[in-house]
Design an enzyme around this catalytic site. Structure first.
Site, short mmCIF file in Angstrom:
data_model
loop_
_atom_site.label_atom_id
_atom_site.label_comp_id
_atom_site.label_asym_id
_atom_site.label_seq_id
_atom_site.Cartn_x
_atom_site.Cartn_y
_atom_site.Cartn_z
N CYS A 167 2.97 -8.68 20.42
CA CYS A 167 1.99 -8.25 19.41
C CYS A 167 2.35 -8.93 18.10
O CYS A 167 3.45 -8.72 17.57
CB CYS A 167 1.99 -6.74 19.23
SG CYS A 167 0.99 -6.25 17.79
N CYS A 201 2.92 -6.44 15.12
CA CYS A 201 4.25 -5.80 15.15
C CYS A 201 5.36 -6.85 15.08
O CYS A 201 6.50 -6.52 14.80
CB CYS A 201 4.52 -5.06 16.46
SG CYS A 201 3.52 -3.65 16.83
N HIS A 216 0.83 -1.21 0.00
CA HIS A 216 0.00 0.00 0.00
C HIS A 216 0.86 1.25 0.00
O HIS A 216 2.09 1.17 -0.04
CB HIS A 216 -0.99 -0.04 1.16
CG HIS A 216 -0.37 -0.07 2.53
ND1 HIS A 216 0.27 1.01 3.10
CD2 HIS A 216 -0.30 -1.07 3.45
CE1 HIS A 216 0.70 0.69 4.31
NE2 HIS A 216 0.38 -0.57 4.55
N HIS A 258 4.03 1.53 2.20
CA HIS A 258 5.21 0.82 1.69
C HIS A 258 5.81 1.57 0.49
O HIS A 258 7.03 1.64 0.34
CB HIS A 258 4.85 -0.61 1.25
CG HIS A 258 4.13 -1.39 2.30
ND1 HIS A 258 2.96 -2.06 2.06
CD2 HIS A 258 4.42 -1.61 3.61
CE1 HIS A 258 2.56 -2.66 3.16
NE2 HIS A 258 3.42 -2.39 4.12
#
Ligand code: MSP
Length: 479
Positions: free
Chosen positions: A127, A130, A19, A22
């Site tokens: 997470c 992440c 997207h 990036h």
């Protein structure tokens, strides 16, 4: 001897198509790579994908596929997105590439041998989005501060990297190399955090197997960040002629991953006895209504959507012009269209169209010793590029386009048919197109064909050769 220049982007998680976020980093790296090529430097520009870890394993499982099979289908999406955005990288590395896997194991072994890896038990928060560990201090409500999702509780046997040992080394590194963490405000932030506390971090997992096995204990797989960061090194070790590029001149990253790159990464390299990169530059985030754009937030603009607004070069231009590279920017289609219309179609497009139309009719006449672009401005642009201040470099170029338009308005060659004035303007166009080439390669190459010059540093510093010029096609259609 030619100078070498090695620039990298983060390697992206191929859990979906790329997207705008990036694209931002990748475009910036491409601009720097081209700027260096223009200056005759030998460039190695690396990008790629980060394919191991829990996040990818989970996404593939949800899609009912094996991780590698799932990822293989997404790689062409990345490659074609970069192609459509006129990005010219030298290698697209995948962490599932055999040469990379081999290097990761070698380095793990080296760190183990140097006594920096030990076995323990990890108990804490994680997470998956992440792929990072959290403490209750970072996330008191047990919610990931970036993805706003509940954190997982983990308890498993794990190997640890002795990061705590590197506190003085890191502080000394930041102090002696003030540009290592750029921009400046990030350096302060990281320095303070490192001073406060530096905990050893877990570098292996046993609860899933999608990763690279530790060479000294095969039932553990390497923590995805340990594996991923090493891509920057492994890419330079795959052939003799690439070795000279190590270490990187600049790692361009988003601010979300600055801790990994400015704390873990130099400590890992030091432990393995490797030299350190010169600079890590963390840019800001593109937000939509103040929320970080991304897959998790569900507000990501895909590359095809981005290009469909006003074309690839206008998108490249907009992203680097709209926000300072270290700061956040709020993305809006209206703003992109406004800059496309006002700066590219009205200012640059009209200049090219006007001068090429007149030059076709009245031809040019060389005037000795005239250059509209002052040497001082070229130097300033160079300094801004060196500091990754893309918006400032573009600002100067646009101002110069304005001045050239004003000059034409003042001299009115369409009334006087003054071929000296036309020559001066064509010369200015040459300079503008060469300086804009890193940002808008396709546009610059079209201009260079109309006015018959090469995109090179020699041509930037030399007067335009007189030639037959034909009216240019329209470069930017107004929207
Ligand atoms: N795989 C890790 C990086 C490993 S590098 C050794 C990763 N991947 S990612 O797919 O999540 O990409 C993160 C990078 O994408 C950010 O650091 C940034 O460069 C870019 N961006 C993603 N979303 C972004 C915005 N909304 N705005 C700007 N850039 C962002 O983290």
């Amino acid at each position: 001897m030619k100078k070498t220049f090695y620039v990298t982007t983060p390697i992206y998680y191929p859990n979906d198509v790329p997207h705008l976020g990036h694209a931002y980093t990748t475009i910036a790296a491409d601009v720097l790579a081209r700027w260096n090529k223009l200056h005759g430097n030998e460039v190695f520009f690396l990008t790629g994908t980060d394919e191991h870890g829990k996040k990818l394993a989970n996404t593939a499982e949800k899609a009912g596929k094996k991780p590698k099979e799932f990822i293989d289908e997404l790689i062409p999406e990345f490659k074609s997105a970069w192609k459509k955005l006129n990005i010219e990288y030298d290698r697209f590395i995948r962490t599932t590439d055999k040469d990379h896997e081999k290097i990761v194991q070698q380095i793990l072994q080296k760190c183990y041998d140097s006594g920096d890896i030990y076995k323990g038990e990890y108990e804490g928060l994680y997470c998956v989005a992440c792929e990072a560990y959290y403490t209750e201090k970072d996330a008191p409500d047990l919610i990931c501060p970036i993805h706003e999702k509940p954190l997982e509780k983990l308890k498993e046997e794990s190997y640890f990297f002795r990061l705590s040992k590197y506190q003085d080394f890191l502080l000394d590194l930041y102090k002696k190399n003030p540009d290592f963490i750029s921009p400046k405000n990030r350096r302060k932030e990281i320095t303070n955090r490192v001073k406060e506390e530096l905990r050893d971090f877990s570098i292996s997992r046993t609860s899933f197997d999608w990763g690279i096995p530790l060479p000294f204990d095969k039932k553990h797989i390497a923590f995805v960040w340990f594996d991923a960061l090493l891509n920057y090194y492994s890419a330079t070790q795959s052939s003799e002629k690439l070795k000279k590029f190590w270490p990187a001149d600049v790692h361009i990253i988003g601010k979300d991953i600055i801790w990994f790159h400015t704390v873990y990464w130099p400590a890992m390299l030091k432990s393995a006895g490797l030299s350190l990169p010169k600079k890590v530059f963390a840019h800001g985030w593109w937000t939509i209504n103040s929320k970080k754009m991304g897959k998790s937030a569900g507000n990501a603009l895909k590359i095809d959507q981005l290009i469909s607004i006003a074309g690839a070069d206008s998108a490249r231009y907009f992203l680097l012009r709209e926000a300072s590279f270290g700061d956040d920017g709020n993305f809006s289609e209206e703003m992109l269209i406004e800059r496309h219309n006002n700066e590219l179609a009205n200012k640059l497009g009209n200049l090219i169209s006007r001068v090429s139309t007149l030059a076709e009719k009245y031809s040019l006449q060389e005037k000795k010793g005239v250059a509209l672009l002052p040497e001082k401005l070229k130097i300033q642009i160079g300094e801004h590029m060196e500091n990754l201040e893309f918006d400032k470099a573009l600002h100067i170029i646009i101002k110069f386009i304005d001045q050239t338009n004003e000059y034409l308005q003042d001299k009115k060659p369409w009334e006087t048919h003054d071929s000296n004035v036309l020559y001066e303007s064509a010369n200015a166009i040459k300079d503008i197109a060469i300086l804009l080439w890193p940002f808008m390669p396709e546009t610059s190459e079209r201009i260079s064909k109309t006015f018959n010059f090469n995109i090179s540093l020699e041509q930037l510093n030399a007067p335009l050769k007189i030639s037959k010029i034909k009216k240019s096609e329209i470069l930017f259609k107004k929207i």
